[in-house]
Write a protein that holds these residues in place. Structure first.
Motif, PDB file in Angstrom:
ATOM      1  N   GLN A 173       7.417   4.573  12.312  1.00  0.00           N
ATOM      2  CA  GLN A 173       6.565   4.647  11.129  1.00  0.00           C
ATOM      3  C   GLN A 173       5.841   3.322  10.904  1.00  0.00           C
ATOM      4  O   GLN A 173       4.647   3.298  10.612  1.00  0.00           O
ATOM      5  N   PHE A 174       6.572   2.224  11.051  1.00  0.00           N
ATOM      6  CA  PHE A 174       5.968   0.905  10.869  1.00  0.00           C
ATOM      7  C   PHE A 174       4.836   0.684  11.862  1.00  0.00           C
ATOM      8  O   PHE A 174       3.736   0.242  11.494  1.00  0.00           O
ATOM      9  N   VAL A 175       5.087   1.010  13.133  1.00  0.00           N
ATOM     10  CA  VAL A 175       4.069   0.821  14.172  1.00  0.00           C
ATOM     11  C   VAL A 175       2.856   1.716  13.913  1.00  0.00           C
ATOM     12  O   VAL A 175       1.705   1.280  14.060  1.00  0.00           O
ATOM     13  N   ASP A 176       3.088   2.966  13.491  1.00  0.00           N
ATOM     14  CA  ASP A 176       1.979   3.884  13.218  1.00  0.00           C
ATOM     15  C   ASP A 176       1.091   3.347  12.104  1.00  0.00           C
ATOM     16  O   ASP A 176      -0.149   3.389  12.200  1.00  0.00           O
ATOM     17  N   TYR A 177       1.689   2.845  11.040  1.00  0.00           N
ATOM     18  CA  TYR A 177       0.897   2.342   9.920  1.00  0.00           C
ATOM     19  C   TYR A 177       0.207   1.021  10.277  1.00  0.00           C
ATOM     20  O   TYR A 177      -0.913   0.765   9.834  1.00  0.00           O
ATOM     21  N   ALA A 178       0.868   0.189  11.073  1.00  0.00           N
ATOM     22  CA  ALA A 178       0.225  -1.046  11.524  1.00  0.00           C
ATOM     23  C   ALA A 178      -0.991  -0.733  12.389  1.00  0.00           C
ATOM     24  O   ALA A 178      -2.065  -1.339  12.236  1.00  0.00           O
ATOM     25  N   ARG A 179      -0.835   0.237  13.297  1.00  0.00           N
ATOM     26  CA  ARG A 179      -1.946   0.643  14.150  1.00  0.00           C
ATOM     27  C   ARG A 179      -3.102   1.192  13.303  1.00  0.00           C
ATOM     28  O   ARG A 179      -4.269   0.909  13.571  1.00  0.00           O
ATOM     29  N   GLU A 180      -2.755   1.958  12.279  1.00  0.00           N
ATOM     30  CA  GLU A 180      -3.799   2.518  11.421  1.00  0.00           C
ATOM     31  C   GLU A 180      -4.505   1.420  10.635  1.00  0.00           C
ATOM     32  O   GLU A 180      -5.708   1.505  10.379  1.00  0.00           O
ATOM     33  N   GLY A 181      -3.787   0.362  10.244  1.00  0.00           N
ATOM     34  CA  GLY A 181      -4.412  -0.772   9.559  1.00  0.00           C
ATOM     35  C   GLY A 181      -5.421  -1.487  10.437  1.00  0.00           C
ATOM     36  O   GLY A 181      -6.526  -1.827  10.003  1.00  0.00           O
ATOM     37  N   VAL A 182      -5.048  -1.704  11.708  1.00  0.00           N
ATOM     38  CA  VAL A 182      -5.977  -2.319  12.669  1.00  0.00           C
ATOM     39  C   VAL A 182      -7.209  -1.444  12.833  1.00  0.00           C
ATOM     40  O   VAL A 182      -8.353  -1.928  12.789  1.00  0.00           O
ATOM     41  N   TRP A 183      -6.985  -0.153  13.020  1.00  0.00           N
ATOM     42  CA  TRP A 183      -8.092   0.775  13.236  1.00  0.00           C
ATOM     43  C   TRP A 183      -9.029   0.795  12.032  1.00  0.00           C
ATOM     44  O   TRP A 183     -10.253   0.812  12.180  1.00  0.00           O
ATOM     45  N   LEU A 297      -4.877   4.062   2.651  1.00  0.00           N
ATOM     46  CA  LEU A 297      -3.431   4.148   2.824  1.00  0.00           C
ATOM     47  C   LEU A 297      -2.868   5.345   2.071  1.00  0.00           C
ATOM     48  O   LEU A 297      -1.988   6.059   2.567  1.00  0.00           O
ATOM     49  N   THR A 298      -3.379   5.609   0.878  1.00  0.00           N
ATOM     50  CA  THR A 298      -2.921   6.757   0.097  1.00  0.00           C
ATOM     51  C   THR A 298      -3.268   8.054   0.813  1.00  0.00           C
ATOM     52  O   THR A 298      -2.462   8.994   0.863  1.00  0.00           O
ATOM     53  N   ASP A 299      -4.474   8.133   1.368  1.00  0.00           N
ATOM     54  CA  ASP A 299      -4.883   9.336   2.094  1.00  0.00           C
ATOM     55  C   ASP A 299      -4.023   9.575   3.337  1.00  0.00           C
ATOM     56  O   ASP A 299      -3.854  10.717   3.767  1.00  0.00           O
ATOM     57  N   PRO A 303       5.356   7.860   3.117  1.00  0.00           N
ATOM     58  CA  PRO A 303       6.736   8.366   3.122  1.00  0.00           C
ATOM     59  C   PRO A 303       7.532   7.722   1.997  1.00  0.00           C
ATOM     60  O   PRO A 303       7.657   6.499   1.934  1.00  0.00           O
ATOM     61  N   GLN A 304       8.067   8.535   1.087  1.00  0.00           N
ATOM     62  CA  GLN A 304       8.750   7.990  -0.074  1.00  0.00           C
ATOM     63  C   GLN A 304       9.985   7.184   0.308  1.00  0.00           C
ATOM     64  O   GLN A 304      10.353   6.238  -0.379  1.00  0.00           O
ATOM     65  N   GLY A 305      10.628   7.554   1.420  1.00  0.00           N
ATOM     66  CA  GLY A 305      11.811   6.814   1.836  1.00  0.00           C
ATOM     67  C   GLY A 305      11.492   5.515   2.552  1.00  0.00           C
ATOM     68  O   GLY A 305      12.398   4.733   2.835  1.00  0.00           O
ATOM     69  N   ALA A 306      10.243   5.300   2.882  1.00  0.00           N
ATOM     70  CA  ALA A 306       9.863   4.074   3.610  1.00  0.00           C
ATOM     71  C   ALA A 306       8.527   3.557   3.080  1.00  0.00           C
ATOM     72  O   ALA A 306       7.664   3.129   3.836  1.00  0.00           O
ATOM     73  N   LEU A 307       8.370   3.575   1.769  1.00  0.00           N
ATOM     74  CA  LEU A 307       7.103   3.191   1.148  1.00  0.00           C
ATOM     75  C   LEU A 307       6.738   1.741   1.440  1.00  0.00           C
ATOM     76  O   LEU A 307       5.628   1.431   1.847  1.00  0.00           O
ATOM     77  N   ILE A 308       7.694   0.840   1.234  1.00  0.00           N
ATOM     78  CA  ILE A 308       7.438  -0.586   1.450  1.00  0.00           C
ATOM     79  C   ILE A 308       7.167  -0.855   2.926  1.00  0.00           C
ATOM     80  O   ILE A 308       6.282  -1.647   3.279  1.00  0.00           O
ATOM     81  N   LEU A 309       7.915  -0.172   3.798  1.00  0.00           N
ATOM     82  CA  LEU A 309       7.717  -0.346   5.240  1.00  0.00           C
ATOM     83  C   LEU A 309       6.299   0.047   5.640  1.00  0.00           C
ATOM     84  O   LEU A 309       5.630  -0.661   6.407  1.00  0.00           O
ATOM     85  N   ALA A 310       5.829   1.190   5.123  1.00  0.00           N
ATOM     86  CA  ALA A 310       4.478   1.652   5.433  1.00  0.00           C
ATOM     87  C   ALA A 310       3.438   0.688   4.879  1.00  0.00           C
ATOM     88  O   ALA A 310       2.441   0.376   5.541  1.00  0.00           O
ATOM     89  N   LEU A 311       3.659   0.209   3.670  1.00  0.00           N
ATOM     90  CA  LEU A 311       2.725  -0.725   3.025  1.00  0.00           C
ATOM     91  C   LEU A 311       2.623  -2.025   3.812  1.00  0.00           C
ATOM     92  O   LEU A 311       1.520  -2.522   4.089  1.00  0.00           O
ATOM     93  N   VAL A 312       3.764  -2.571   4.193  1.00  0.00           N
ATOM     94  CA  VAL A 312       3.774  -3.829   4.954  1.00  0.00           C
ATOM     95  C   VAL A 312       3.135  -3.629   6.330  1.00  0.00           C
ATOM     96  O   VAL A 312       2.331  -4.451   6.787  1.00  0.00           O
ATOM     97  N   GLY A 313       3.469  -2.516   6.989  1.00  0.00           N
ATOM     98  CA  GLY A 313       2.897  -2.256   8.308  1.00  0.00           C
ATOM     99  C   GLY A 313       1.389  -2.134   8.262  1.00  0.00           C
ATOM    100  O   GLY A 313       0.682  -2.715   9.094  1.00  0.00           O
ATOM    101  N   PHE A 314       0.885  -1.361   7.302  1.00  0.00           N
ATOM    102  CA  PHE A 314      -0.564  -1.187   7.175  1.00  0.00           C
ATOM    103  C   PHE A 314      -1.250  -2.519   6.885  1.00  0.00           C
ATOM    104  O   PHE A 314      -2.276  -2.848   7.484  1.00  0.00           O
ATOM    105  N   ASN A 315      -0.681  -3.299   5.960  1.00  0.00           N
ATOM    106  CA  ASN A 315      -1.291  -4.575   5.588  1.00  0.00           C
ATOM    107  C   ASN A 315      -1.300  -5.553   6.760  1.00  0.00           C
ATOM    108  O   ASN A 315      -2.297  -6.242   7.005  1.00  0.00           O
ATOM    109  N   LEU A 316      -0.204  -5.591   7.502  1.00  0.00           N
ATOM    110  CA  LEU A 316      -0.161  -6.475   8.678  1.00  0.00           C
ATOM    111  C   LEU A 316      -1.161  -6.018   9.741  1.00  0.00           C
ATOM    112  O   LEU A 316      -1.756  -6.843  10.437  1.00  0.00           O
TER     113      LEU A 316
END
Length: 372
Positions: A173-183, A297-299, A303-316
């Motif tokens: 999940q972290f990698v997916d959101y980080a990749r989406e942030g780069v994209w 990011l909202t769109d 994931p409610q169980g990993a909200l902070i993880l997704a937020l940090v991954g996307f931002n990074l």
């Protein structure tokens, strides 16, 4: 010179055509025993391009026109989505058609159900919507199972994916959101042009109403560092606050202000107001850009169980994509800083093109108009 003008014109129209949110659809699946219930939100503009919804050709898609195409929409979409469990197909049946508004326009909404031959432990999903006509399209999946949510992103190179329902990979999940942030930062031309407009004067300084080249790399580096740090800090603050629901602003206001920030940053290179305090502009407008990142990011679905993880991954991911742009820009700009080509054509001419382009975006977004 003619070739250069044609190149700039081509870049201008390409960026204008790409100024809006890229094509995405939103797929949610909820699994219980052997049953799957789902909802699929698909942009009307994409469906209109694929199968034609605007029956009278007036450039306005009405509910009546969408309703008349319900069966065709369902057939087109469901032929491009297949789900199976343990390798056995789970036939999909559409149960309801709706229309909903997202930040970037109206979407057709299909609710559906699927029944698998046995209780589901491993779910396979194959997604091929629009890949044949738009290779940049992405399908954003949210999968719910026993109170836990996981997410995935379908793309042409990841059209088939498998999910073990007893496992939720936090790292994936972290990698997916980080990749989406780069994209997102790489295709977010308004964010890129705002940053470039601020960085263009980093290798020069203003003296006697003229731009002069800096004598060393160090002052240019520190100028860029202050701008990037201010922009990063500002948009990280509002990205976090907006994603957590602390602050919410109207999407049209945010997108219009982002376009206006690009205009101001570009015009500042022609009629300097902030001079060496461009980091102040980066911080102030970076707060607004953070809300733009948050809408993406909202769109994507959080994931409610990993909200902070997704937020940090996307931002990074956003920061990584941003640093890649800066790393590519600064050495080239420093090497060209003493030339007429850079100071006149790239700095002044480029700023004019950016300002005009962003002004068109502003009018389109603020007044809901379409020029190109």
């Amino acid at each position: 010179m003619k070739r250069l003008i044609l190149l700039l014109a081509g870049l201008f129209f390409a960026l204008t055509a790409s100024a809006h949110k890229p094509s995405d659809s939103y797929l949610s699946l909820s699994v219980k025993d052997s049953a799957i219930t789902g909802q699929w939100d698909i942009a009307l503009r994409d469906l209109d391009f694929a199968i034609g919804l605007d029956a009278n050709g007036d450039a306005e898609i009405t509910w009546g026109e969408v309703r008349a195409k319900h069966s065709e929409i369902a057939a087109y979409a469901m032929s491009r989505l297949h789900v199976s469990a343990q390798g056995k197909d789970c036939p999909i049946q559409v149960t309801e058609h709706l229309v909903d508004d997202h930040t970037d326009g109206a979407y057709a909404v299909m609710r559906f159900k699927a029944e698998c031959p046995a209780p589901i432990s491993v779910l396979q999903a194959q997604y091929n919507l629009f890949f044949d006509i738009d290779p940049q399209h992405k399908g954003l999946l949210r999968l719910d199972y026993q109170g836990q949510s996981s997410t995935a992103i379908f793309s042409p190179d990841k059209a088939t994916q498998e999910f073990k329902l007893s496992e939720v990979s936090r790292f994936k999940q972290f990698v997916d959101y980080a990749r989406e942030g780069v994209w997102h930062i790489w295709i977010g031309f308004d964010h890129i042009l705002f940053l470039l407009a601020l960085l263009l004067p980093a290798v020069v300084f203003r003296q006697d109403k003229k731009w002069q080249a800096v004598s060393a790399f160090k002052p240019a580096f520190w100028s860029v560092l202050k701008i990037v740090t201010a922009f990063t800090l500002a948009h990280s603050i509002t990205l976090t606050l907006a994603t957590l629901g602390v602050i919410s602003l109207p999407s049209r206001w945010v997108e219009s202000t982002i376009a206006a920030s690009v205009v101001i940053a570009a015009l500042n290179n022609i009629y300097p107001l902030f001079r060496e305090r461009r980091w102040v502009m980066a911080f102030l407008f970076g707060l607004i850009h953070g809300f733009g990142f948050a809408s993406v990011l909202t769109d994507l679905g959080l994931p409610q169980g990993a909200l902070i993880l997704a937020l940090v991954g996307f931002n990074l991911g956003v920061e990584g994509g941003q640093l890649a742009i800066v790393a590519a820009f600064l050495p080239v700009a420093f090497a060209l800083r003493t030339s007429w080509f850079y100071r006149r054509l790239i700095l002044i001419g480029g700023s004019v093109v950016i300002a005009i382009l962003a002004a068109i975006w502003f009018i389109e977004r603020a007044f809901d108009m379409k020029f190109l």
